[in-house]
Design an enzyme around this catalytic site. Structure first.
Site, PDB file in Angstrom:
ATOM      1  N   HIS A  82       0.851  -1.194   0.000  1.00  0.00           N
ATOM      2  CA  HIS A  82       0.000   0.000   0.000  1.00  0.00           C
ATOM      3  C   HIS A  82       0.882   1.239   0.000  1.00  0.00           C
ATOM      4  CE1 HIS A  82      -3.944   1.922   0.760  1.00  0.00           C
ATOM      5  NE2 HIS A  82      -3.207   2.871   1.324  1.00  0.00           N
ATOM      6  N   ASP A 161     -14.292   2.888   6.694  1.00  0.00           N
ATOM      7  CA  ASP A 161     -13.243   3.746   6.136  1.00  0.00           C
ATOM      8  C   ASP A 161     -13.753   4.490   4.914  1.00  0.00           C
ATOM      9  OD1 ASP A 161     -10.514   4.791   5.772  1.00  0.00           O
ATOM     10  OD2 ASP A 161     -10.618   3.611   3.949  1.00  0.00           O
ATOM     11  N   ARG A 168     -13.710  12.929   5.634  1.00  0.00           N
ATOM     12  CA  ARG A 168     -12.432  13.610   5.927  1.00  0.00           C
ATOM     13  C   ARG A 168     -12.004  14.451   4.737  1.00  0.00           C
ATOM     14  NH1 ARG A 168      -8.773   8.900   6.676  1.00  0.00           N
ATOM     15  NH2 ARG A 168      -7.119  10.438   6.868  1.00  0.00           N
ATOM     16  N   SER A 183      -6.963   4.337   8.694  1.00  0.00           N
ATOM     17  CA  SER A 183      -7.592   4.165   7.389  1.00  0.00           C
ATOM     18  C   SER A 183      -6.831   3.121   6.557  1.00  0.00           C
ATOM     19  CB  SER A 183      -7.598   5.523   6.666  1.00  0.00           C
ATOM     20  OG  SER A 183      -7.858   5.377   5.302  1.00  0.00           O
ATOM     21  N   LYS A 187      -7.975  -1.243   6.042  1.00  0.00           N
ATOM     22  CA  LYS A 187      -8.185  -1.861   4.715  1.00  0.00           C
ATOM     23  C   LYS A 187      -7.228  -3.028   4.506  1.00  0.00           C
ATOM     24  CE  LYS A 187      -7.801   2.109   2.724  1.00  0.00           C
ATOM     25  NZ  LYS A 187      -8.023   3.499   2.407  1.00  0.00           N
TER      26      LYS A 187
HETATM   27  N1  URA Z   1      -4.554   6.606   2.061  1.00  0.00           N
HETATM   28  C1  URA Z   1      -5.568   5.971   2.705  1.00  0.00           C
HETATM   29  O1  URA Z   1      -5.957   4.866   2.363  1.00  0.00           O
HETATM   30  N2  URA Z   1      -6.130   6.608   3.733  1.00  0.00           N
HETATM   31  C2  URA Z   1      -5.736   7.821   4.171  1.00  0.00           C
HETATM   32  O2  URA Z   1      -6.285   8.323   5.122  1.00  0.00           O
HETATM   33  C3  URA Z   1      -4.693   8.465   3.475  1.00  0.00           C
HETATM   34  C4  URA Z   1      -4.104   7.826   2.429  1.00  0.00           C
END
Ligand code: URA
Length: 436
Positions: A82, A161, A168, A183, A187
């Site tokens: 990620h 999220d 957000r 966040s 995931k």
């Molecule tokens: N990437 C994400 O998945 N979440 C965030 O809050 C910021 C970047």
């Protein structure tokens, strides 16, 4: 329990309990808590911050708000990757086939992007026919057969999220370390991989502008992953200038293919080799980083990584001609205009954030969740920071379909670049690595 009391407690700087965080996440996901109260709590968190315990509770509450993917049918160690997000960040398109060709299993769930350009899924959809909506069975079969699959996040993956991120994004509460950590990690935990490699970006085009903040974010995420039994490693990499030379969906796919064929930009290849070597160690496919790197260099040279990419695209319905001949089979913008050097000197800065904004202005990214996206437009850089340039030489080219948008983007792009008479100090591509 009342949402009002939670807001008041956080506003006054006190930590929330696990029960209170669960109450908030469940209540907001199911629609019992309205946006205005959730926004007030997010803003209180933004200013008062969260402890590590609160962040861990928030992460797990969000991960458990939907389905946790069961990937036990995938053979071998599954490693997910990620990035915290950057401009020109097409790393997943190169990295996933690269490490899959070396035996790592990469089951990747990706998002569509808000922001400068699309996300990985939008980029891939510039390949005619490519489908990201796989059934769980297809997803698992492809990972077993090819070593990788990239699917769109299902609605049931960390739905808390999804809802909170959208809120957000519209309430100026994205760039908070605890909220980003929760966040991302919610995931990743829900996506079901055994191990996680994080690319934490730092600089003008990243959420975290300083190396210190990026390090804090990286440490927090590595600790959360480790505590839930998912070994996590974070690499902090530069996002002060865009990564590679192309920014824009189809343009980035083209550059990813060139990199898999061994003639991509040096910084993109280097970062993929570094991140990939860590993934090989996590997957127990190499004993150390040096060996992992050597394996991956060979996979680039002998074309295995490129062949894996092609198999992955075909398996997901994409046109193989777009892979073998991207110049003619990927969407292309109608017009182009170049930004030329106004004096001789060295490229001193190319601010990633501004280049991202220019690309967004062209229509490559979404202003809102519903905005359409133009897959063909974008920016190509002809120079990177530190390179010499002569007056009149091209710095960058804008590819566009709409004259007015191109004019606005040109003005933004010009502000991104500065030229100096002295060669600037080079910034590292990788600043540090955080391991458990
Ligand atoms: N990437 C994400 O998945 N979440 C965030 O809050 C910021 C970047």
């Amino acid at each position: 329990m009342r949402m009002y009391d939670l807001i008041l407690k956080k506003r006054n700087g006190n930590p929330l309990s696990k029960l209170e965080i669960d109450f908030f996440v469940n209540g907001y996901t199911t629609g019992k808590i309205p946006d205005y109260q959730a926004s007030a709590l997010l803003m209180a968190i933004y200013f008062q911050k969260m402890t590590k315990e609160e962040t861990a509770h928030l992460t797990l509450a969000m991960a458990n708000s939907g389905q946790i993917l069961d990937l036990s049918q995938v053979q071998g160690i599954k490693v997910d990757k990620h990035s915290t997000g950057g401009v020109g960040d097409k790393v997943s398109l190169v990295l996933a086939p690269l490490v899959a060709s070396a035996g790592v299993k990469v089951p990747k769930m990706s998002g569509r992007g808000l922001g400068h350009t699309g996300g990985t899924i939008d980029k891939l959809e510039s390949i005619p026919g490519f489908k990201a909506d796989l059934t769980q069975e297809q997803f698992i079969n492809n990972v077993n057969a090819i070593g990788m699959a990239i699917a769109g996040q299902t609605a049931d993956l960390a739905p808390a999220d999804k809802k909170l991120y959208a809120l957000r994004d519209t309430t100026a509460t994205v760039d908070n370390i605890s909220l980003i950590a929760a966040s991302v990690m919610s995931k990743k935990i829900a996506s079901g991989a055994d191990k996680i490699l994080l690319d934490v970006k730092t600089g003008s085009g990243a959420f975290m502008k300083t190396v210190e903040d990026s390090l804090l974010l990286a440490k927090e995420m590595v600790e959360i992953g480790t505590n839930v039994g998912r070994e996590t490693v974070a690499v902090i990499s530069d996002m002060d200038q865009p990564l590679g030379l192309n920014i824009g969906n189809a343009l980035e796919v083209k550059e990813a293919i060139a990199t898999l064929q061994g003639h991509g930009p040096q910084d993109l290849e280097e970062l993929c080799l570094t991140l990939g070597a860590h993934m090989l160690v996590l997957a127990e496919k190499s004993k150390d980083i040096q060996e992992g790197r050597q394996i991956l260099e060979d996979k680039l040279k002998n074309s295995s990584a490129y062949q894996t990419f092609k198999k992955f695209i075909i398996a997901q319905g994409g046109d193989p001609l777009a892979v073998s001949d991207p110049e003619n089979y990927l969407p292309k913008a109608k017009e182009s205009v170049s930004l030329k050097a106004w004096e001789t000197g060295f490229i001193n800065r190319i601010l990633a954030e501004q280049v991202g904004l220019a690309t967004l202005t062209l229509g490559a990214g979404r202003e809102t969740k519903e905005s359409p996206i133009d897959l063909s437009v974008g920016v190509t850089l002809h120079k990177k920071v530190g390179e010499e340039i002569r007056q009149g030489e091209r710095i960058a080219t804008i590819y566009y379909n709409d004259e007015a948008k191109a004019e606005a983007a040109f003005a933004v792009l010009k502000k991104a670049v500065s030229i100096s008479s002295a060669k600037p100090e080079p910034r590292p591509l990788v600043f540090s690595v955080v391991t458990p």
